[in-house]
Enzyme design. Structure first.
Site, PDB file in Angstrom:
ATOM      1  N   ARG A 149      21.057  69.160  11.512  1.00  0.00           N
ATOM      2  CA  ARG A 149      21.333  69.035  10.077  1.00  0.00           C
ATOM      3  C   ARG A 149      21.512  67.578   9.663  1.00  0.00           C
ATOM      4  NH1 ARG A 149      19.306  73.972   9.635  1.00  0.00           N
ATOM      5  NH2 ARG A 149      20.559  75.483  10.733  1.00  0.00           N
ATOM      6  N   GLU A 200      27.915  82.181  16.591  1.00  0.00           N
ATOM      7  CA  GLU A 200      26.491  81.843  16.533  1.00  0.00           C
ATOM      8  C   GLU A 200      25.902  81.601  17.923  1.00  0.00           C
ATOM      9  OE1 GLU A 200      26.232  78.554  13.731  1.00  0.00           O
ATOM     10  OE2 GLU A 200      26.112  79.980  12.070  1.00  0.00           O
ATOM     11  N   ARG A 259      37.635  75.334  15.986  1.00  0.00           N
ATOM     12  CA  ARG A 259      36.984  75.699  14.719  1.00  0.00           C
ATOM     13  C   ARG A 259      37.225  77.153  14.334  1.00  0.00           C
ATOM     14  NH1 ARG A 259      31.268  74.891  14.163  1.00  0.00           N
ATOM     15  NH2 ARG A 259      31.356  73.803  12.184  1.00  0.00           N
ATOM     16  N   ARG A 261      30.747  88.808   6.151  1.00  0.00           N
ATOM     17  CA  ARG A 261      31.001  87.645   7.012  1.00  0.00           C
ATOM     18  C   ARG A 261      32.174  86.811   6.481  1.00  0.00           C
ATOM     19  NH1 ARG A 261      26.479  82.996   7.896  1.00  0.00           N
ATOM     20  NH2 ARG A 261      27.870  81.216   8.067  1.00  0.00           N
ATOM     21  N   ASP A 301      29.610  78.965   4.375  1.00  0.00           N
ATOM     22  CA  ASP A 301      28.983  77.859   5.101  1.00  0.00           C
ATOM     23  C   ASP A 301      28.472  76.779   4.152  1.00  0.00           C
ATOM     24  OD1 ASP A 301      28.034  76.458   7.251  1.00  0.00           O
ATOM     25  OD2 ASP A 301      26.236  77.672   7.540  1.00  0.00           O
ATOM     26  N   GLU A 349      37.150  71.239   6.972  1.00  0.00           N
ATOM     27  CA  GLU A 349      35.855  70.701   7.426  1.00  0.00           C
ATOM     28  C   GLU A 349      34.921  70.590   6.225  1.00  0.00           C
ATOM     29  OE1 GLU A 349      34.149  72.170  11.192  1.00  0.00           O
ATOM     30  OE2 GLU A 349      32.212  72.265  10.167  1.00  0.00           O
ATOM     31  N   GLU A 353      23.424  69.579   4.043  1.00  0.00           N
ATOM     32  CA  GLU A 353      22.628  70.657   4.646  1.00  0.00           C
ATOM     33  C   GLU A 353      22.041  71.629   3.611  1.00  0.00           C
ATOM     34  OE1 GLU A 353      24.705  72.911   7.627  1.00  0.00           O
ATOM     35  OE2 GLU A 353      23.144  74.446   7.700  1.00  0.00           O
ATOM     36  N   GLU A 388      23.627  72.711  -8.830  1.00  0.00           N
ATOM     37  CA  GLU A 388      24.096  74.103  -8.899  1.00  0.00           C
ATOM     38  C   GLU A 388      23.290  74.862  -9.956  1.00  0.00           C
ATOM     39  OE1 GLU A 388      28.067  74.774 -10.422  1.00  0.00           O
ATOM     40  OE2 GLU A 388      28.291  76.541  -9.157  1.00  0.00           O
ATOM     41  N   TRP A 416      22.921  87.534   9.374  1.00  0.00           N
ATOM     42  CA  TRP A 416      23.778  86.351   9.234  1.00  0.00           C
ATOM     43  C   TRP A 416      24.879  86.546   8.208  1.00  0.00           C
ATOM     44  CZ3 TRP A 416      23.190  82.666  12.784  1.00  0.00           C
ATOM     45  CH2 TRP A 416      21.988  82.656  13.489  1.00  0.00           C
TER      46      TRP A 416
HETATM   47  C1  GCU Z   1      25.729  76.179  10.101  1.00  0.00           C
HETATM   48  C2  GCU Z   1      24.641  75.222  10.471  1.00  0.00           C
HETATM   49  C3  GCU Z   1      24.469  75.115  11.951  1.00  0.00           C
HETATM   50  C4  GCU Z   1      25.804  74.767  12.584  1.00  0.00           C
HETATM   51  C5  GCU Z   1      26.859  75.745  12.149  1.00  0.00           C
HETATM   52  C6  GCU Z   1      28.250  75.318  12.541  1.00  0.00           C
HETATM   53  O1  GCU Z   1      25.385  77.478  10.418  1.00  0.00           O
HETATM   54  O2  GCU Z   1      23.456  75.637   9.886  1.00  0.00           O
HETATM   55  O3  GCU Z   1      23.525  74.124  12.215  1.00  0.00           O
HETATM   56  O4  GCU Z   1      25.706  74.782  13.972  1.00  0.00           O
HETATM   57  O5  GCU Z   1      26.887  75.841  10.750  1.00  0.00           O
HETATM   58  O6  GCU Z   1      28.924  74.762  11.699  1.00  0.00           O
HETATM   59  O7  GCU Z   1      28.658  75.524  13.674  1.00  0.00           O
END
Ligand code: GCU
Length: 852
Positions: A187, A310, A343, A362, A391, A413, A419, A537, A568
């Site tokens: 990203r 993820e 995290r 989610r 996200d 964060e 992104e 936006e 997702w």
């Molecule tokens: C988003 C992002 C990923 C990243 C993830 C994270 O999904 O697209 O590239 O790894 O966030 O924050 O862990």
């Protein structure tokens, strides 16, 4: 005049590449006067080159030379006492409280006036004392003093400044390895990693101290130097030795490094056959590796852990809690004083099912996964929480998890890298977005509980907490791939130090430091920056529906359909009649109920939910009437037209600044604005057509689906070009474009302009520029060439490279003031290159001043 995408190539190349960002120390207009107002000597009370105090002395001398054309030698500790402050032109002395005491200098400070990293600048006659609570506090004071000078002001009153929160870190999503040789940045849109190459730490780390200098100048004190999707090799001695070099280069700037770790490292390295956090061999493994790391990097800030998310391994897969997972690292770090940033971005991306489960969500994941764990974390664990529950979307409510951790420190964060917000090719200035979360009152226990007070530790009395931001910088000379984007790194440091800074004030300061003192430049950058978020936006996702980027590919151009039916969980639940996530307590996913009662009630009730988050919390018919009086669908249409219309003004407004700032910075930024103006139309049409098609409700103003000035490429006479159905269909006008019949063909599309009256027009060509070749196009009218261009945006722009013909690669070029005679022949010749078949979507011929 030509709003050509080739502008940078036409401009002479001059000096300002952007590498010095806001630390150019350019000569100020009133330097002759100011030169006499600053001290004539600099004393740094530490002569060790690794010390930020030493750096402060060097930096002050550099600043005086650049800003004021004043050469000043820096003396060291030994001469400090001797000279005292008797020099007739005054002395600027910099050091820590203790160093001032050791030099028998009085510091007039109350006992608790300074906290860690804070500083006091004492001004008495012509003497200036910059006194840090610690070494880096002294450096921060020096940078603050220089910031004022570089803006043409000599501070004349003493002042004290302390940071709002102890943790002010950047995160780097830099990969050690990316399928072979590269050090890529996940990203990241500013080039390759400044840290890694070919699976190892770079030999040439010359960008690292330059970067650390930028960070220190805005008070950032930590940098996690690798991707949260971490490679297990990070704890191998050859990497740690490389990181020692990185740490040594950052230390003089007071930036402590930290590392992201892969939870399954002991297993992935083949050392153990488990990564169970309660297994003694695993505990020993981490203790030993941590001890080894601290031998090389004694001031390591700590670890950052992405676990059970993820596809990343974590404790949940082996029936251990997240707290047990976090504490494993915390215990290994504890003897060394390190912190575990753990995290909260934990969710199951494999089992969420949109169609079968109305309550699946989610957004619920973080609070559910951390349920019952508050207080179970070791003291040196900080939970790092993304600002919103999904996200980094264009608008999200504050994560409710901030309200649940009363006995555990937390950090917010943020993303400096854009992104989902235009990947540094659409202008963005994050101040008001970040403030929308930081200033939000979560009303925990019925009392004021602002997110900024929770993370600073004030609300729940936590000694730790603060800020992390995904940086995204790379080897590009502009660091982030865009001059303007650097305002967000500057802003991040300023806001982590003081979240109450003014959005307008910060961007004005940054502009003066980066582009100089021209008032038109300052006004225009401020105005465009403050408009950037609402504009984006408007033409992306409205009313809290999320950004609507292609979430299955590069997170860039429009693809609203990609939001639904995926595991997702970034859903919109759009159907032919209604749209939005029902997150109410009784009938929906229950997410609203994760907030403390007053906030839960507000969001649970559709009447009291603010319009801008309506579709985040409620599922409503397209005809639902907002507080504004518009229906949801008409709001979509209007906002998309308003947003893209405003984006059309950016190139015009920027044009007026030519000659008033550095030419290279001006032209590179112009290139982005021209692109954004075109891409905002792609966004506008894709989203409007998608929801028009779904809802079958026409635009009250008759704009959507009606483009009187357009000529579809597929309706032209084609030679060596053929029709191609674009997916997603809504990212091409009339769902179709034309492509050359083979990758080595030159195609021609031509048409007679029998419906165009003789006159002067703007001519726009919408085409697609994939990252798999540099096709070329030539537009002519009656055999007069109007323009030629190359599809090289993979080189000249910064967003992620995309292979497909879709909304991510859709692009527009506009030629202004073209004379056309009725009945003329318009012709486009496309030369395929590589695997890029010179795709064309449509041509639009419209009266100057209109937008189509
Ligand atoms: C988003 C992002 C990923 C990243 C993830 C994270 O999904 O697209 O590239 O790894 O966030 O924050 O862990």
């Amino acid at each position: 005049m030509l709003w050509a995408l080739l502008l940078p190539l036409l401009q002479p190349v001059v000096a300002e590449t952007g590498i010095d960002a806001w630390l150019r120390y350019a000569r100020v207009p009133n330097c002759g006067k100011l030169r006499h107002e600053v001290p004539g000597r600099i004393v740094a009370l530490n002569n060790s080159e690794a010390s930020p105090v030493y750096t402060a002395g060097q930096e002050l001398a550099l600043g005086f030379a650049g800003i004021l054309d004043k050469d000043v030698q820096v003396s060291d500790t030994s001469s400090a006492k001797h000279h005292g402050s008797h020099g007739h032109s005054g002395t600027l002395m910099v050091g820590t409280v203790d160093q001032f005491a050791d030099a028998s200098m009085d510091v007039d400070l109350d006992d608790d006036e300074l906290i860690a990293d804070g500083y006091h600048i004492s001004i008495s006659g012509s003497d200036v004392h910059i006194i840090g609570e610690n070494d880096r506090g002294a450096l921060y004071g020096a940078f603050n003093y220089l910031n004022a000078l570089a803006q043409g002001n000599v501070p004349s009153e003493s002042y004290t400044s302390n940071p709002d929160a102890p943790i002010r870190w950047v995160n780097h999503w830099d990969n050690l390895q990316d399928g072979g040789t590269h050090g890529s940045v996940e990203r990241g849109y500013g080039g390759e990693s400044i840290f890694y190459w070919d699976g190892s730490v770079r030999e040439d780390l010359s960008r690292v101290p330059q970067y650390a200098r930028l960070l220190a100048s805005v008070g950032i004190n930590g940098a996690i130097v690798n991707n949260v999707n971490a490679n297990e090799s990070m704890v191998e001695p050859y990497i740690v030795q490389g990181l020692q070099r990185v740490a040594d280069l950052m230390r003089p700037y007071g930036v402590q490094i930290g590392m992201s770790l892969n939870f399954a490292t002991p297993e992935l390295l083949g050392v153990l056959d488990t990564y169970d956090p309660l297994n003694q061999s695993v505990i020993d493994f981490w203790n030993q590796r941590t001890d080894m790391i601290y031998e090389h990097i004694p001031d390591l800030a700590g670890y950052l852990i992405k676990a059970s998310s993820e596809g990343q391994p974590g404790p949940l897969a082996i029936n251990r809690t997240l707290a047990e997972g976090a504490n494993l690292f915390a215990k290994a770090l504890q003897p060394h004083g390190g912190i575990t940033m753990f995290r909260a971005f934990v969710y199951d991306s494999t089992s969420l099912n949109e169609t079968e489960d109305w309550r699946a969500d989610r957004a619920n994941a973080a609070v559910e996964f951390f349920d019952g764990l508050d207080g179970k974390f070791d003291d040196n664990v900080v939970i790092q929480i993304k600002y919103g529950p999904i996200d980094f979307q264009v608008r999200e409510p504050a994560s409710p998890l901030f309200a649940h951790l009363k006995n555990t420190p937390s950090a917010i964060e943020l993303q400096v890298t854009q992104e989902y917000l235009g990947q540094q090719d659409h202008v963005m200035y994050f101040a008001d977005l970040w403030k929308s979360v930081l200033d939000f009152d979560l009303r925990v226990d019925g009392e004021q509980s602002l997110v900024k007070d929770i993370i600073a530790g004030r609300r729940f009395n936590q000694p730790l907490g603060g800020y992390a931001a995904v940086s995204g910088i790379g080897l590009n000379q502009t660091w982030l791939g865009s001059h303007l984007a650097m305002s967000n790194l500057y802003l991040y440091g300023q806001m982590a130090w003081n979240p109450d800074v003014s959005s307008a004030g910060v961007i004005e300061d940054w502009t003066r430091l980066t582009f100089g003192f021209n008032q038109d430049v300052i006004d225009t950058v401020r105005e465009i920056s403050l408009e950037a978020w609402p504009t984006y936006e408007n033409y992306t996702g409205n009313l809290g529906i999320q950004t609507l980027t292609d979430i299955l590919n590069a997170h860039y151009g429009p693809n609203p359909a990609s939001q639904d039916g995926n595991p997702w969980g970034q859903w919109t639940r759009a159907d032919t009649f209604s749209i939005g996530m029902d997150r109410t307590i009784e009938n929906g996913t229950g997410f609203a109920g994760q907030y403390p009662p007053e906030v839960a009630q507000m969001y649970d009730n559709i009447e009291t939910t603010p319009d801008d988050l309506l579709l985040w919390f409620h599922h409503v018919p397209y005809t639902y009437v907002l507080n504004s009086g518009e229906t949801v669908i008409q709001h979509f249409y209007n906002a998309h037209y308003a947003g893209s219309e405003n984006a059309q003004t950016f190139p015009e407004r920027w044009q007026a600044l030519q000659g008033k700032m550095d030419q290279q910075q001006w032209s590179e930024t112009m290139h982005k604005f021209v692109y954004q103006a075109g891409h905002s139309i792609v966004w506008r049409d894709a989203i409007n057509n998608f929801y028009y098609n779904l809802s079958d409700i026409p635009d009250e103003l008759g704009r959507v689906g009606h483009h009187p000035y357009r000529i579809e490429a597929e309706s032209m006479e084609l030679d060596n070009y053929e029709l191609y159905p674009v997916i997603p269909w809504n990212t091409a006008s009339n769902k179709t474009c034309i492509v050359t019949t083979s990758n080595s063909t030159t195609g021609t599309a031509s048409t007679t302009l029998s419906d165009v009256k003789t006159g002067t027009y703007d001519v726009a060509v919408n085409y697609f520029d994939q990252a798999i070749g540099h096709a070329q196009w030539t537009l002519s009218i009656d055999d007069t060439v109007v323009g030629k261009w190359v599809g090289d945006s993979d080189v000249t722009l910064s967003h992620a490279p995309v292979l497909y013909i879709d909304g991510q690669t859709a692009i527009r070029i506009t030629f202004n003031g073209v004379d056309i005679k009725k009945g003329a022949t318009l012709k486009i010749v496309g030369v395929a290159d590589g695997q890029e078949p010179a795709p064309i979507d449509y041509v639009s011929i419209f009266p100057p001043g209109e937008v189509d």
